[in-house]
Design a protein around this motif. Structure first.
Motif, PDB file in Angstrom:
ATOM      1  N   PRO A 152     -24.732  53.448  -6.063  1.00  0.00           N
ATOM      2  CA  PRO A 152     -24.431  52.316  -6.833  1.00  0.00           C
ATOM      3  C   PRO A 152     -25.279  51.155  -6.314  1.00  0.00           C
ATOM      4  CG  PRO A 152     -22.521  53.607  -6.155  1.00  0.00           C
ATOM      5  CD  PRO A 152     -23.613  54.181  -5.458  1.00  0.00           C
ATOM      6  N   LEU A 153     -25.618  50.019  -7.123  1.00  0.00           N
ATOM      7  CA  LEU A 153     -26.507  49.107  -6.991  1.00  0.00           C
ATOM      8  C   LEU A 153     -26.184  48.218  -5.723  1.00  0.00           C
ATOM      9  CD1 LEU A 153     -28.899  47.262  -7.597  1.00  0.00           C
ATOM     10  CD2 LEU A 153     -27.390  45.885  -9.134  1.00  0.00           C
ATOM     11  N   LEU A 154     -24.541  48.027  -5.684  1.00  0.00           N
ATOM     12  CA  LEU A 154     -24.309  47.140  -4.499  1.00  0.00           C
ATOM     13  C   LEU A 154     -24.473  47.926  -3.258  1.00  0.00           C
ATOM     14  CD1 LEU A 154     -23.123  44.385  -3.844  1.00  0.00           C
ATOM     15  CD2 LEU A 154     -20.725  45.387  -4.029  1.00  0.00           C
ATOM     16  N   GLU A 155     -24.058  49.023  -3.023  1.00  0.00           N
ATOM     17  CA  GLU A 155     -24.276  49.947  -1.939  1.00  0.00           C
ATOM     18  C   GLU A 155     -25.954  50.099  -1.616  1.00  0.00           C
ATOM     19  OE1 GLU A 155     -23.555  54.314  -0.321  1.00  0.00           O
ATOM     20  OE2 GLU A 155     -22.479  53.792  -2.076  1.00  0.00           O
ATOM     21  N   PHE A 156     -26.568  50.095  -2.631  1.00  0.00           N
ATOM     22  CA  PHE A 156     -28.174  50.333  -2.289  1.00  0.00           C
ATOM     23  C   PHE A 156     -28.693  49.026  -1.591  1.00  0.00           C
ATOM     24  CE2 PHE A 156     -32.482  49.951  -3.738  1.00  0.00           C
ATOM     25  CZ  PHE A 156     -32.928  51.206  -3.221  1.00  0.00           C
ATOM     26  N   VAL A 157     -28.188  47.901  -2.427  1.00  0.00           N
ATOM     27  CA  VAL A 157     -28.772  46.591  -1.803  1.00  0.00           C
ATOM     28  C   VAL A 157     -28.390  46.504  -0.395  1.00  0.00           C
ATOM     29  CG1 VAL A 157     -28.799  44.239  -1.992  1.00  0.00           C
ATOM     30  CG2 VAL A 157     -28.959  45.679  -4.026  1.00  0.00           C
ATOM     31  N   LYS A 158     -27.232  46.632   0.018  1.00  0.00           N
ATOM     32  CA  LYS A 158     -26.650  46.649   1.283  1.00  0.00           C
ATOM     33  C   LYS A 158     -27.230  47.373   2.261  1.00  0.00           C
ATOM     34  CE  LYS A 158     -21.993  44.762   0.285  1.00  0.00           C
ATOM     35  NZ  LYS A 158     -20.764  44.900   0.006  1.00  0.00           N
ATOM     36  N   THR A 159     -27.585  48.800   1.941  1.00  0.00           N
ATOM     37  CA  THR A 159     -28.371  49.657   2.833  1.00  0.00           C
ATOM     38  C   THR A 159     -29.781  49.229   3.046  1.00  0.00           C
ATOM     39  OG1 THR A 159     -27.090  51.643   1.664  1.00  0.00           O
ATOM     40  CG2 THR A 159     -29.194  52.052   2.905  1.00  0.00           C
ATOM     41  N   MET A 160     -30.420  48.836   1.970  1.00  0.00           N
ATOM     42  CA  MET A 160     -31.644  47.905   2.244  1.00  0.00           C
ATOM     43  C   MET A 160     -31.720  46.841   3.165  1.00  0.00           C
ATOM     44  SD  MET A 160     -33.927  50.051   0.509  1.00  0.00           S
ATOM     45  CE  MET A 160     -32.934  51.484   1.007  1.00  0.00           C
ATOM     46  N   HIS A 161     -30.583  45.886   3.118  1.00  0.00           N
ATOM     47  CA  HIS A 161     -30.576  44.976   3.851  1.00  0.00           C
ATOM     48  C   HIS A 161     -30.269  45.633   5.376  1.00  0.00           C
ATOM     49  CE1 HIS A 161     -29.546  41.022   5.452  1.00  0.00           C
ATOM     50  NE2 HIS A 161     -28.256  41.307   5.605  1.00  0.00           N
ATOM     51  N   LYS A 162     -29.543  46.451   5.449  1.00  0.00           N
ATOM     52  CA  LYS A 162     -29.348  46.891   7.062  1.00  0.00           C
ATOM     53  C   LYS A 162     -30.723  47.789   7.521  1.00  0.00           C
ATOM     54  CE  LYS A 162     -24.452  48.172   6.480  1.00  0.00           C
ATOM     55  NZ  LYS A 162     -23.582  49.408   6.315  1.00  0.00           N
ATOM     56  N   LYS A 163     -31.558  48.069   6.910  1.00  0.00           N
ATOM     57  CA  LYS A 163     -32.605  48.598   7.213  1.00  0.00           C
ATOM     58  C   LYS A 163     -33.964  47.598   7.295  1.00  0.00           C
ATOM     59  CE  LYS A 163     -32.784  53.168   4.941  1.00  0.00           C
ATOM     60  NZ  LYS A 163     -33.108  54.012   3.671  1.00  0.00           N
ATOM     61  N   GLY A 164     -33.531  46.235   6.833  1.00  0.00           N
ATOM     62  CA  GLY A 164     -34.481  45.292   7.076  1.00  0.00           C
ATOM     63  C   GLY A 164     -35.461  45.374   5.969  1.00  0.00           C
ATOM     64  N   ALA A 165     -35.252  45.814   4.959  1.00  0.00           N
ATOM     65  CA  ALA A 165     -36.425  46.005   3.929  1.00  0.00           C
ATOM     66  C   ALA A 165     -36.559  44.629   3.278  1.00  0.00           C
ATOM     67  CB  ALA A 165     -36.024  47.252   3.122  1.00  0.00           C
ATOM     68  N   GLY A 166     -37.451  44.631   2.245  1.00  0.00           N
ATOM     69  CA  GLY A 166     -37.729  43.359   1.430  1.00  0.00           C
ATOM     70  C   GLY A 166     -36.553  43.329   0.612  1.00  0.00           C
ATOM     71  N   PRO A 167     -36.717  42.305  -0.374  1.00  0.00           N
ATOM     72  CA  PRO A 167     -35.833  42.296  -1.318  1.00  0.00           C
ATOM     73  C   PRO A 167     -35.853  43.137  -2.462  1.00  0.00           C
ATOM     74  CG  PRO A 167     -37.717  40.489  -1.912  1.00  0.00           C
ATOM     75  CD  PRO A 167     -37.814  41.058  -0.185  1.00  0.00           C
ATOM     76  N   VAL A 168     -34.773  43.404  -3.243  1.00  0.00           N
ATOM     77  CA  VAL A 168     -34.559  44.696  -3.971  1.00  0.00           C
ATOM     78  C   VAL A 168     -34.821  44.016  -5.330  1.00  0.00           C
ATOM     79  CG1 VAL A 168     -33.033  46.447  -5.061  1.00  0.00           C
ATOM     80  CG2 VAL A 168     -33.035  46.033  -2.715  1.00  0.00           C
ATOM     81  N   VAL A 169     -35.451  44.676  -6.023  1.00  0.00           N
ATOM     82  CA  VAL A 169     -35.881  44.072  -7.581  1.00  0.00           C
ATOM     83  C   VAL A 169     -35.420  45.121  -8.501  1.00  0.00           C
ATOM     84  CG1 VAL A 169     -37.620  43.877  -9.360  1.00  0.00           C
ATOM     85  CG2 VAL A 169     -38.241  43.271  -6.811  1.00  0.00           C
ATOM     86  N   VAL A 170     -34.616  44.719  -9.233  1.00  0.00           N
ATOM     87  CA  VAL A 170     -33.792  45.554 -10.457  1.00  0.00           C
ATOM     88  C   VAL A 170     -34.028  44.941 -11.894  1.00  0.00           C
ATOM     89  CG1 VAL A 170     -31.495  44.349 -10.341  1.00  0.00           C
ATOM     90  CG2 VAL A 170     -31.677  46.680 -11.118  1.00  0.00           C
ATOM     91  N   PHE A 171     -34.336  45.823 -12.723  1.00  0.00           N
ATOM     92  CA  PHE A 171     -34.497  45.488 -14.298  1.00  0.00           C
ATOM     93  C   PHE A 171     -33.525  46.050 -15.075  1.00  0.00           C
ATOM     94  CE2 PHE A 171     -39.121  46.144 -12.633  1.00  0.00           C
ATOM     95  CZ  PHE A 171     -39.248  44.817 -12.544  1.00  0.00           C
ATOM     96  N   PRO A 172     -32.141  45.266 -15.205  1.00  0.00           N
ATOM     97  CA  PRO A 172     -31.047  45.586 -15.669  1.00  0.00           C
ATOM     98  C   PRO A 172     -31.288  46.132 -17.132  1.00  0.00           C
ATOM     99  CG  PRO A 172     -30.958  43.233 -15.512  1.00  0.00           C
ATOM    100  CD  PRO A 172     -32.236  43.781 -14.874  1.00  0.00           C
ATOM    101  N   GLU A 173     -32.184  45.775 -17.882  1.00  0.00           N
ATOM    102  CA  GLU A 173     -32.595  46.316 -19.276  1.00  0.00           C
ATOM    103  C   GLU A 173     -32.591  47.735 -19.286  1.00  0.00           C
ATOM    104  OE1 GLU A 173     -34.693  42.989 -21.719  1.00  0.00           O
ATOM    105  OE2 GLU A 173     -35.321  43.007 -19.908  1.00  0.00           O
TER     106      GLU A 173
END
Length: 346
Positions: A152-173
């Protein structure tokens, strides 16, 4: 008729050389991957340099980026170019999607984590920069391939944040458009609160101004479409890209954000700022409305599924599938028949 083809050939050759150079340096940089921060800095540097050169070869010499406010009565001084590049690790960037140039812009400016949306499961997965380029204009994939892990998107963003990755880009269309309207969002924000204060949401809108040839890339069913469009983009003397983002004070991740403000109408009426009912995806509805006001594009009720259905019809009409498969498709195919067509395009 004489100069542009020559220009296109030369610039397309240069784009290919720069892309190969980027691939080579990315491969060499894998040696630094165990070093963490050094690898990130190295990757960020080569992406910024090489991708910016590619954008220049595509005729995009200057990108105007401004932060705007949508609230009435606010100072016009908010509409000023964005200068500083603060740390965006863990941010969620939400944007419209019209071309592979969008992917190039985000790679140049943010070196982000790109995602692919699957409408049938309402989940996302991480994709590489090169995969994000391929997905631009491709037949939309509605469900993940077997064995591919999605979140799920929210879980994915938080996972990337914990990894110290860059910003997450999503195209919701979920698919590319012609940059003149916004498709109905895939409800990937349904598990998010409003306001969603656990992550930082940034809403961006990319717009292309053109008269004859559009740098947008709505669909490319095979590589000939892609190569032809890239050649014509290179043949242009210049192309125009402007980027607008909503002020952080008006982001739906701001604790003081009001859903009423997010759904407020604009003077342009139904074409831009209609107050829409909040369905199961409250945050998605607000973001779509804010993006519509930011771009002044019409918000459509069409979805990524509608585009897939149209492409199925287009493929049949243009003999894109074998005659053996035509008869059942012409008789209002069920899900199995449609799936066979989509599998062939994917």
């Amino acid at each position: 008729m004489i100069v542009k083809p020559i220009t296109g050939i030369i610039k397309l050759a240069l784009v290919s050389m720069v892309a190969l150079g980027l691939v080579f340096l990315e491969t060499i940089g894998l040696i630094l991957s165990p070093l963490g921060p050094f690898y990130k800095l190295y990757h960020r540097l080569i992406s910024a340099i090489f991708v910016r050169v590619i954008l220049g070869l595509l005729g995009i010499f200057w990108i105007k980026h401004e932060v705007v406010t949508l609230k009435r009565g606010r100072s016009a001084g908010a509409n000023k170019p964005q200068t500083g590049r603060r740390n965006t690790t863990g941010d969620l960037i939400v944007s419209n999607w019209s071309s592979y140039i969008d992917v190039l812009y985000f790679a140049f400016r943010y070196d982000p984590v790109f995602t692919q949306i699957y409408p049938e499961t309402l989940t996302v997965r991480e994709v590489s920069f090169w995969e994000a380029l391929r997905l631009s204009g491709s037949y939309p994939e509605l469900s993940p391939p077997e064995g591919v892990k999605t979140l799920p998107l929210l879980e994915f963003v938080k996972t990337m944040h914990k990894k110290g990755a860059g910003p997450v880009v999503v195209f919701p269309e979920g698919t590319t458009t012609n940059n003149r309207a916004i498709l109905k969002f895939v409800p990937i924000f349904k598990d998010c609160a409003l306001p969603e204060t656990s992550i930082n949401i940034r809403i961006l809108a990319l717009k292309y101004d053109y008269s004859k040839f559009a740098p947008t890339f709505t669909v490319g069913l095979d590589n000939s479409y892609r190569l032809g469009h890239l050649f014509r983009t290179c043949a242009q003397f210049y192309n125009t890209l402007s980027v607008r983002s909503i002020s952080p004070d008006e982001s739906p991740s701001n604790p003081n954000f009001s859903a009423i403000d997010g759904l407020a109408s604009t003077p342009s009426g139904a074409a831009i700022g209609v107050v829409e009912p909040v369905e199961e995806d409250a945050l998605g509805g607000v973001i779509m409305n804010l993006m519509g006001r930011l771009t002044r594009f019409r918000k459509l009720g069409l979805t990524v599924q509608d585009k897939a259905d149209f492409l199925d019809y287009f493929i049949v009409r243009n003999n894109g599938i074998s005659p053996a498969k035509k008869a059942p498709v012409a008789q209002k195919p069920g899900p199995a028949a449609k799936s066979s067509v989509r599998s062939k395009r994917q």
